[in-house]
Design an enzyme around this catalytic site. Structure first.
Site, PDB file in Angstrom:
ATOM      1  N   ASP A 123      39.891  49.157  30.849  1.00 28.96           N
ATOM      2  CA  ASP A 123      40.915  49.387  30.080  1.00 28.96           C
ATOM      3  C   ASP A 123      40.733  50.679  28.932  1.00 28.96           C
ATOM      4  O   ASP A 123      41.444  51.223  28.752  1.00 28.96           O
ATOM      5  CB  ASP A 123      41.720  48.075  29.486  1.00 28.96           C
ATOM      6  N   THR A 167      48.899  42.331  23.292  1.00 23.96           N
ATOM      7  CA  THR A 167      48.581  43.195  24.605  1.00 23.96           C
ATOM      8  C   THR A 167      48.669  42.414  25.972  1.00 23.96           C
ATOM      9  O   THR A 167      48.858  42.927  26.746  1.00 23.96           O
ATOM     10  CB  THR A 167      47.210  43.516  24.446  1.00 23.96           C
ATOM     11  N   VAL A 177      46.030  44.619  30.538  1.00 22.74           N
ATOM     12  CA  VAL A 177      45.284  46.002  30.210  1.00 22.74           C
ATOM     13  C   VAL A 177      45.707  45.999  28.576  1.00 22.74           C
ATOM     14  O   VAL A 177      46.831  46.457  28.315  1.00 22.74           O
ATOM     15  CB  VAL A 177      45.910  47.121  31.001  1.00 22.74           C
ATOM     16  N   HIS A 178      44.425  45.771  27.848  1.00 22.81           N
ATOM     17  CA  HIS A 178      44.728  45.770  26.345  1.00 22.81           C
ATOM     18  C   HIS A 178      44.698  47.300  25.616  1.00 22.81           C
ATOM     19  O   HIS A 178      45.702  47.755  24.780  1.00 22.81           O
ATOM     20  CB  HIS A 178      43.572  44.789  25.589  1.00 22.81           C
ATOM     21  N   ASP A 179      43.783  47.798  25.862  1.00 26.29           N
ATOM     22  CA  ASP A 179      43.288  49.105  24.932  1.00 26.29           C
ATOM     23  C   ASP A 179      44.528  50.174  25.297  1.00 26.29           C
ATOM     24  O   ASP A 179      44.781  50.894  24.119  1.00 26.29           O
ATOM     25  CB  ASP A 179      42.039  49.850  25.320  1.00 26.29           C
TER      26      ASP A 179
END
Ligand code: RIB
Ligand code: CA
Length: 325
Positions: A14, A196, A246-248
């Site tokens: 990510d 997120t 998908v965090h970032d």
């Protein structure tokens, strides 16, 4: 006006999407990339950052961070991001030079080069930002704002039952950062798991990343879809179904645009000694500590709008990025 951004990441699948977004979004100008050990060990993270920068035509300085966390034993997440950190994707061996400064020095120099203008963006453990604060205690006053992907406040962890990866890898660093930025002109923005994880990549999203590779013909799009396939396999093996959190990229898009989520002030601290809860980010929602809020947590995420925005920015951007020779 494009924002100068210093991104500190543990690339990672990510992280790679977030780096691509920063490379092509007209509202962002990369002032530097710091490689922090996390998803994979620091040399693999650094190789990934150099290789992706070459693919994307990023000419910002890229510095390798510390060998290990401040106190905690190093840990990596090969199952989540693959042995090299980019899942099934393979990238050419990088040929571009690494910056001779270490990650902490790059943080400090970038902040001094853009006083009051630099956006700090931490997408991995806080090790190198904590070391930068030792070098330059005025760093919180020098940044325009700090945005971090990290923490799980009223939400289960993804590393321990109560801890999120970026904090769990280096809890001492995270606590030092949170404490140092209490004095910052504006509270750091914290994109924790409860924010997120509202973003769920589905099979349709994965196919649209595949379409990106065909429509743009850019090798970076192929890297992303090959990396994401591994991420889907991990989430399925982890019992979450054929999908990916998908965090970032969400935290990155909010840092650049101020959109796709709102923020809410909260007093937060990091548990360091809990036998069951070390690395937990504790949020004092009812004000029992009597402390002033020290972070702005992301809330009210608009995930569908964000995913459409992400795919549009990547489609437009990658079509314009020169193919690497
Ligand atoms: O918990 C998710 C975070 O940990 C993301 O930044 C991911 O890349 C890993 O670093
Ligand atoms: Ca990351």
């Amino acid at each position: 006006m494009s924002l100068p951004v210093l991104v500190d990441c543990d690339t990672g699948i990510d992280d790679a999407i977030a780096l691509t977004y920063l490379a092509v979004h007209p509202g962002a100008r990369l002032a530097g990339i710091v490689s922090t050990g996390g998803n994979v060990e620091v040399d693999a993270v650094h190789r990934n950052n150099l290789a992706l920068a070459e693919l994307l035509g990023i000419d910002a300085p890229i510095s390798r961070g510390a060998q290990r966390p401040l106190v905690a034993e190093p840990m990596t997440a090969d199952d989540t991001h693959g042995p090299h950190g980019l899942g099934h994707a393979s990238v050419p061996e990088p040929t571009r030079a690494t910056d001779p400064r270490d990650g902490a020095k790059l943080w400090v120099d970038a902040a001094h080069e853009h006083p009051g203008e630099l956006v700090g963006l931490v997408l991995g453990p806080h090790t190198n930002l904590a070391l930068a604060l030792e070098l330059e205690p005025e760093l919180p006053q020098l940044l325009k704002r700090l945005h971090v992907m990290g923490g799980a406040i009223n939400h289960r962890g993804n590393t321990g039952p109560t801890s999120e990866w970026n904090i769990a890898v280096d809890p001492e660093a995270a606590q030092q950062v949170i404490q140092a930025f209490t004095a910052a002109p504006s509270r750091p923005v914290m994109g924790s798991l409860e924010a997120t994880e509202t973003v769920r990549f589905t099979q349709d999203t994965l196919e649209r990343f595949g379409d990106l590779a065909r429509s743009t013909g850019h090798p970076m799009a192929t890297v992303l879809v090959d990396a994401l396939r591994w991420y889907f396999e991990f989430h399925e093996a982890d019992g979450l179904g054929w999908m990916a959190h998908v965090h970032d990229p969400l935290v990155t898009a909010h840092a650049v645009t101020g959109d796709f989520a709102r923020t809410s002030p909260l007093a937060v601290d990091v548990e360091l000694v809990g036998t069951l809860t070390r690395g937990q980010t504790v949020g004092d929602v009812l004000g029992r500590w009597g402390r002033e809020p020290n972070v702005d947590v992301l809330t009210d995420v608009r995930p569908a709008e964000f995913v459409e925005h992400l795919l549009a920015v990547l489609a437009d951007g990658l079509a314009q990025v020169a193919r690497p020779c």
